[in-house]
Design a protein around this motif. Sequence first.
Motif, PDB file in Angstrom:
ATOM      1  N   LEU A 420       0.838  -1.198   0.000  1.00 50.08           N
ATOM      2  CA  LEU A 420       0.000   0.000   0.000  1.00 50.08           C
ATOM      3  C   LEU A 420       0.876   1.253   0.000  1.00 50.08           C
ATOM      4  O   LEU A 420       0.830   2.076   0.928  1.00 50.08           O
ATOM      5  N   GLN A 422       0.792   4.043  -1.743  1.00 48.26           N
ATOM      6  CA  GLN A 422       0.086   5.334  -1.780  1.00 48.26           C
ATOM      7  C   GLN A 422      -0.368   5.738  -0.378  1.00 48.26           C
ATOM      8  O   GLN A 422      -0.278   6.910  -0.001  1.00 48.26           O
ATOM      9  N   SER A 423      -0.861   4.775   0.363  1.00 50.11           N
ATOM     10  CA  SER A 423      -1.300   5.060   1.732  1.00 50.11           C
ATOM     11  C   SER A 423      -0.119   5.459   2.607  1.00 50.11           C
ATOM     12  O   SER A 423      -0.208   6.400   3.410  1.00 50.11           O
ATOM     13  N   VAL A 441      -5.291   8.265  -2.504  1.00 50.86           N
ATOM     14  CA  VAL A 441      -5.188   6.814  -2.570  1.00 50.86           C
ATOM     15  C   VAL A 441      -6.221   6.333  -3.585  1.00 50.86           C
ATOM     16  O   VAL A 441      -7.429   6.564  -3.402  1.00 50.86           O
ATOM     17  N   GLU A 445      -6.281   0.651  -4.486  1.00 49.36           N
ATOM     18  CA  GLU A 445      -5.547   0.522  -3.224  1.00 49.36           C
ATOM     19  C   GLU A 445      -6.485   0.685  -2.030  1.00 49.36           C
ATOM     20  O   GLU A 445      -6.311   0.009  -1.012  1.00 49.36           O
ATOM     21  N   LYS A 448      -7.992  -2.618  -1.503  1.00 47.64           N
ATOM     22  CA  LYS A 448      -7.012  -3.560  -0.950  1.00 47.64           C
ATOM     23  C   LYS A 448      -6.740  -3.283   0.520  1.00 47.64           C
ATOM     24  O   LYS A 448      -6.601  -4.200   1.326  1.00 47.64           O
ATOM     25  N   ILE A 498       3.943  -1.019  -8.358  1.00 50.87           N
ATOM     26  CA  ILE A 498       3.813  -1.045  -6.896  1.00 50.87           C
ATOM     27  C   ILE A 498       5.101  -1.550  -6.261  1.00 50.87           C
ATOM     28  O   ILE A 498       5.583  -0.978  -5.267  1.00 50.87           O
TER      29      ILE A 498
END
Length: 571
Positions: A420, A422-423, A441, A445, A448, A498
Motif C-alpha cells: 500500500l 500510496q497510503s 489513494v 488501493e 485492498k 507497486i
Amino acid sequence: MKTNIMKKVCKGAFYMLLAPALFAVSSCSSMLETDSELVEFEKDNTLNHPTDSVYSVLGIISKLQVIADRGVILGEARGDLVKTTVAASADLKDIASFKVQTENKYNEVSDYYAVINNCNYFITHVDTLLERRGRRIFENEYAAVKAFRAWTYLQMVQIYGEVPLVITPVMTEIEAKEAMLQPRMGITDICNYFISDLTPYAERKVPNYGTIDSRDSRMFFIPMKPLLGDLCLWAGRYQEAAQWYHSYLADRDNPVRTSTTRSSWYNTEFQLSIPSLIMNINSSDEMISYIPMETKVFDGTISDLPNIFTSTRHNNYYYQLTPSTAMFNLSKQQTYCYLDKRATITDTLYVTKQGLQKDVYAGDLRLASAYNETSVNQDAFSEYSSLRQTIGKVSSNLVKTYRKTVIYLRYAEALNRCGLPQSAMAVLKYGLYPDNVKLYVDSLEQAKAGNLITFDANQFTEYNTQGIHSRGSGSSEANAYYTMPMPETALATREDTINYQITHVEDLIINEMALETAFEGYRYFDLMRVALRRDDPSYLATPVSRRSGTEDATIKSLLMDKKNWFLPLPN
C-alpha cells in the motif's frame, strides 16, 4: 524516582519480595548469576495483596532505568547520524567503531535479564484470580508486566542478535546456568513468541497509580498495541503490524492524531529572519510513554544522556556525541516548501539554502529545532570547553519509549510493506484522514487496504492531522520536490509499479525517521531492520560507513558481515 516512587512504597518487605529476581554479573562465563545471599524460599514470596502489586511493578520500572540510556546510545552511536568527539569515553568510541568487547560498560546483558527475571517472578507468582467487587484486581498489572518483558526482549535481541529465552524465574545459580545453556533465539523467533504471548491482553488498560513525583504514572507503561505492531514489523508480519498500529491510532475513545505542530518560517524574509523552532517531543501532545529517571544518584539510576549529548557543568561542557556530516547533509537535502497566502492567489515558494543566518536552517528545520551549538570566549587554559552544544531532545527526567509520530512512521512502514505505497506516502506527505484518502489513494488501493486506512471523519481532519514531512519541511502537500516515486518509463503491470514504489517509498520512510527521530536511539535499528528485510547488508553498512561524509572502508567491511552488527555475549 526512588525518592518519590520507591521510597514511598519500598519497605523491607519490598526488598524481600524482589530478592529472588536480582542478578549479578558473573565473574566467570555465565551471562547471569543469582546472589545466593539474596534468595528467599519461594513459599515466602507471594503476590496476593494490592500493595504487593505496586511494590513489584515499580520495582520492575527501577530495573528498566538501568537499561534506559543504553538503548539510546547503542541506537545512535552505531548509526550514521552522530559521531563521537575527542571527549568521548573509550567505551563510547569502541561502540561507534564496532570494537565492542564483553568488558565494555554498555555491554551488560545481565541488566536486561534483571528486568526479565523480575517480570518472570511477577507473572509466575501473582494471584491473577484474586477479585474485589467482581473485578480481578491484578489483570492490568499482569498484562503490563508481560509488556515490559516483551519490550525488554525486543531491545535485547536487537542488540545481541540471538539470546536465550527465559520465561520462568531463576532462583538459584544452577537454574541460571541451565537457563543460559538454552538454544539462543533470533529476532524473528523472539518476536513471534511474544506476539502470541501478548495478543490475548491487547485490550488491557495500563495500571493507574495516580500522580507520582508530579507525573502521570500511566505513562510509565508500554502501550500494548504499538508494541505488538513493533513485534510484527520485526517479524515480517506486515498486515498484522499495520492492523495493530491502526487499531491504536484510530481508537474511537482515545484517537491518536499527528497534530499540526511544526517548525516553520514566519514569512518570506528567509535570509533576514529566523524560523520558529517549536518542536517539543517531550510534550504531553507528543509523548505516549517513557521510563522515568531519577534526579539524584542517591535516589537510584540517573540518566547520563545529558552529559553525553549536551554541554553540562558536570562534563565541563565537553559533549561526547554530536551530529554527523551525514545528518547535516540529510537535513539540508530536504526542500522547505512555503505557501505564501498574502496574495489573491496562493504562491508556492521554496526556501533558499544559501545566505541564511545559520547553515542549519537550510532544508528541514527539525535538526535546527533539536540542535544548537555556540562558542564562548574564555581563557585558553580553561578547563571548560569553548564550544557548547545543546540537544533539546535529551531529558534528564525521562527516556522515551513511545511517541505519536514514531508510531505513525512505523505504521507507514507496515502499510508500505503490505503493498500500500500510496497510503504510506499519504502518511508522509498529506496526513492520512478520510478526505485525503479519497484524494491521494486510488480506488484499487483503497479496496485492498480496507479498514487499515479507515479513520473517523469527525476525529481526523485537516485541522488536527498533517503529513509527517511537514513537521520540518513546510507544506509538504504542495511540495513538487517531495512526491510519490515513479519509474522513469512505464512498467509492464500495476504490480511492477507497486513493487518499484514499495522500495523507494521505504527509503523515504527511513529518511523521514532519521529527520524526525535523530538522537532518540532508533537510527541503527531502523537501518538494520530494512537491511534484514532486504537481505542487503549494504543498506546498513553504506550509510554508517559514510557518517563523516567519506567512506570508512574498515567500518564498511565490518558491517557487510551480519555477525558484526551485534554486541558479543559472554561465553
